[in-house]
Design a protein around this motif. Structure first.
Motif, short mmCIF file in Angstrom:
data_model
loop_
_atom_site.label_atom_id
_atom_site.label_comp_id
_atom_site.label_asym_id
_atom_site.label_seq_id
_atom_site.Cartn_x
_atom_site.Cartn_y
_atom_site.Cartn_z
N HIS A 65 47.53 35.02 27.38
CA HIS A 65 46.07 35.16 27.30
C HIS A 65 45.48 34.07 26.41
O HIS A 65 46.07 33.64 25.43
CB HIS A 65 45.70 36.51 26.70
N HIS A 66 44.28 33.60 26.77
CA HIS A 66 43.49 32.82 25.83
C HIS A 66 42.94 33.78 24.77
O HIS A 66 42.59 34.92 25.09
CB HIS A 66 42.35 32.11 26.55
N HIS A 67 42.85 33.32 23.53
CA HIS A 67 42.53 34.29 22.47
C HIS A 67 41.10 34.81 22.57
O HIS A 67 40.82 35.94 22.15
CB HIS A 67 42.80 33.68 21.08
N ALA A 95 38.00 28.51 28.12
CA ALA A 95 38.79 29.70 27.83
C ALA A 95 38.84 30.60 29.06
O ALA A 95 38.35 31.74 29.04
CB ALA A 95 38.20 30.45 26.64
N LEU A 148 49.48 37.03 22.34
CA LEU A 148 49.10 35.78 23.01
C LEU A 148 50.33 35.04 23.51
O LEU A 148 50.31 34.44 24.60
CB LEU A 148 48.30 34.89 22.04
N GLN A 201 39.61 35.34 25.49
CA GLN A 201 39.73 36.35 26.55
C GLN A 201 40.30 37.65 25.99
O GLN A 201 39.85 38.74 26.35
CB GLN A 201 40.64 35.82 27.67
N LYS A 208 41.80 31.11 30.85
CA LYS A 208 43.18 31.52 31.10
C LYS A 208 43.35 33.01 30.82
O LYS A 208 43.04 33.51 29.75
CB LYS A 208 44.13 30.72 30.21
N ARG A 209 43.85 33.74 31.82
CA ARG A 209 44.10 35.17 31.69
C ARG A 209 45.61 35.42 31.76
O ARG A 209 46.29 34.84 32.60
CB ARG A 209 43.39 35.95 32.78
#
Length: 415
Positions: free
Chosen positions: A184-186, A64, A179, A188, A66-67
């Motif tokens: 965004h990854h959830h 996780a 999202l 994050q 990914k931003r």
């Protein structure tokens, strides 16, 4: 079931078991703490701070990283309201299990699909299929039966549970929107809104709870301070682990399986709280809980089938097909029928052992004599069983086809 499948099944079962235990422990510990330490805002702040500080190191292990990207306006329009909703929903949830039993609070929270459908229709204009709407009937019926027969009924507890459910519904709708728009990854996003909520509501917690705790001499002198602090830390950890295991299960199984597992989790929480906390439950009360959970299962299945139907419609649109091209106004397509004589259609002829002929545009014979690659002609077996496959090329001499002067091909349409 082979060895690999069996190991995968055990892995998923173990993760689900840990998910259920963490979620049930979070709710049961919360109920125990609030019975002696009635400060739901403090419970919320501990939960938010634990997620903000300790969840980050787990993210690389879960993939996780990914931003997403967003501008300042989007932060104030979307991210900040999500943090506000996260705080309000958590406080309301703890107030509900403080005022009423855990089993009843989670039965009321089973109305989440009902509010999600209504709010999605109002906010996003989304319509559902008839099975989805019908699945809401047993949910409402079960909650009404459980409410009418609840021994520890409290209007504040009911209002708090409904408030938490409505907030969770709004969070579900707008979190998915966020999202999708930011990338965004959830997890994050969970850390981000937890940190924002902690920073924004820390002053309110100081005024609302910390000052009251400081002046609560009865609690401070009771000798339960250390025990309460340990239980608060455990509650925060269990809540964080609940989020991690929920994400892991979602990544390993299909959406319908996850929905069923989530409904099963609610059954485990209700059953565990009844067994451990010794809540008084009447037969009608238990029946209402079961009806509500059954309605949640029906809703999950209906939503899954609706999503699958929409996906199939996008991939395979409904069209009317007709194999008869003449009826569709398509002109006759040139082709070589089975048993058709190639020599009568401009095909190659065998003269003096050398292939000759003029191409008539047929795809099988076009410029065959000028190609550097051989052309293989396969005769129809039923009419020429003794004739082997012949390879024709400019550099090779074509042998005589016994006494035959014609070649045959199977039906090939030029489309």
């Amino acid at each position: 079931m082979d060895g690999t499948t069996y190991v995968e099944f055990l892995k998923i079962a173990l993760i689900c078991l840990m998910w259920y235990l963490c979620s049930a422990s979070d709710n049961i510990i919360g109920k125990v703490v609030l019975s002696e330490f009635p400060y739901p805002m403090t419970m919320t702040m501990v939960q938010l701070m634990t997620t903000s500080l300790l969840l980050g190191p787990f993210l690389p292990c879960l993939g996780a990283t990914k931003r997403g990207t967003y501008d300042r306006r989007y932060f104030f329009v979307m991210i900040l309201p999500l943090a506000f909703g996260k705080f309000i929903s958590s406080v309301s949830s703890y107030i509900s299990i403080w005022k009423v039993s855990v089993s009843y609070a989670h039965t009321v929270k089973a109305t989440l699909p009902f509010f999600t459908v209504i709010l999605a229709k109002i906010i996003l204009g989304e319509s559902q299929t008839l099975p989805v709407y019908l699945s809401l009937v047993p949910i409402i019926t079960g909650v009404m039966v459980a409410t009418l027969t609840e021994v520890s009924f409290d209007s504040v507890g009911l209002a708090s549970a409904l408030t938490a459910t409505v907030c969770f519904s709004l969070l579900t709708i707008f979190t998915k929107k966020c999202l999708r728009e930011t990338g965004h990854h959830h997890l994050q996003l969970l850390i981000l809104i937890s940190r924002i909520a902690t920073a924004c509501f820390f002053p309110f917690w100081i005024v609302g709870d910390l000052i009251r705790i400081y002046h609560n001499t009865e609690f401070l002198q009771s000798g339960r301070v250390l025990q309460t602090l340990v239980l608060l830390a455990c509650d925060g950890l269990f809540n964080m682990m609940h989020n991690i295991f929920a994400f892991t299960v979602l990544a390993l199984v299909a959406p319908l399986s996850y929905a069923v597992a989530n409904a099963t989790k609610r059954i485990v929480i209700i059953g565990g709280s009844i067994l451990i906390l010794q809540n008084t439950v009447t037969p009608l009360n238990a029946l209402g809980m079961l009806i509500a959970v059954f309605g949640v299962l029906c809703y999950n299945k209906a939503k899954y089938e609706q999503a699958q139907a929409a996906r199939r419609e996008k991939i395979l649109p409904y069209v009317h097909s007709d194999s008869n091209l003449v009826n569709l106004g398509v002109p006759h397509l040139p082709h070589s029928k089975s048993d058709a004589n190639f020599l009568m259609n401009g095909g190659p002829s065998i003269m003096n052992g050398t292939p000759e002929g003029v191409s008539n545009g047929h795809i099988l014979l076009r410029d065959w004599h000028s190609s550097s690659e051989g052309v293989t002609l396969i005769p129809v077996a039923s009419h020429s069983p003794q004739v082997p496959t012949m390879s024709l090329s400019p550099s090779q001499q074509v042998h005589s086809l016994d006494s035959r002067k014609s070649l045959h091909s199977r039906s090939v349409y030029h489309v």
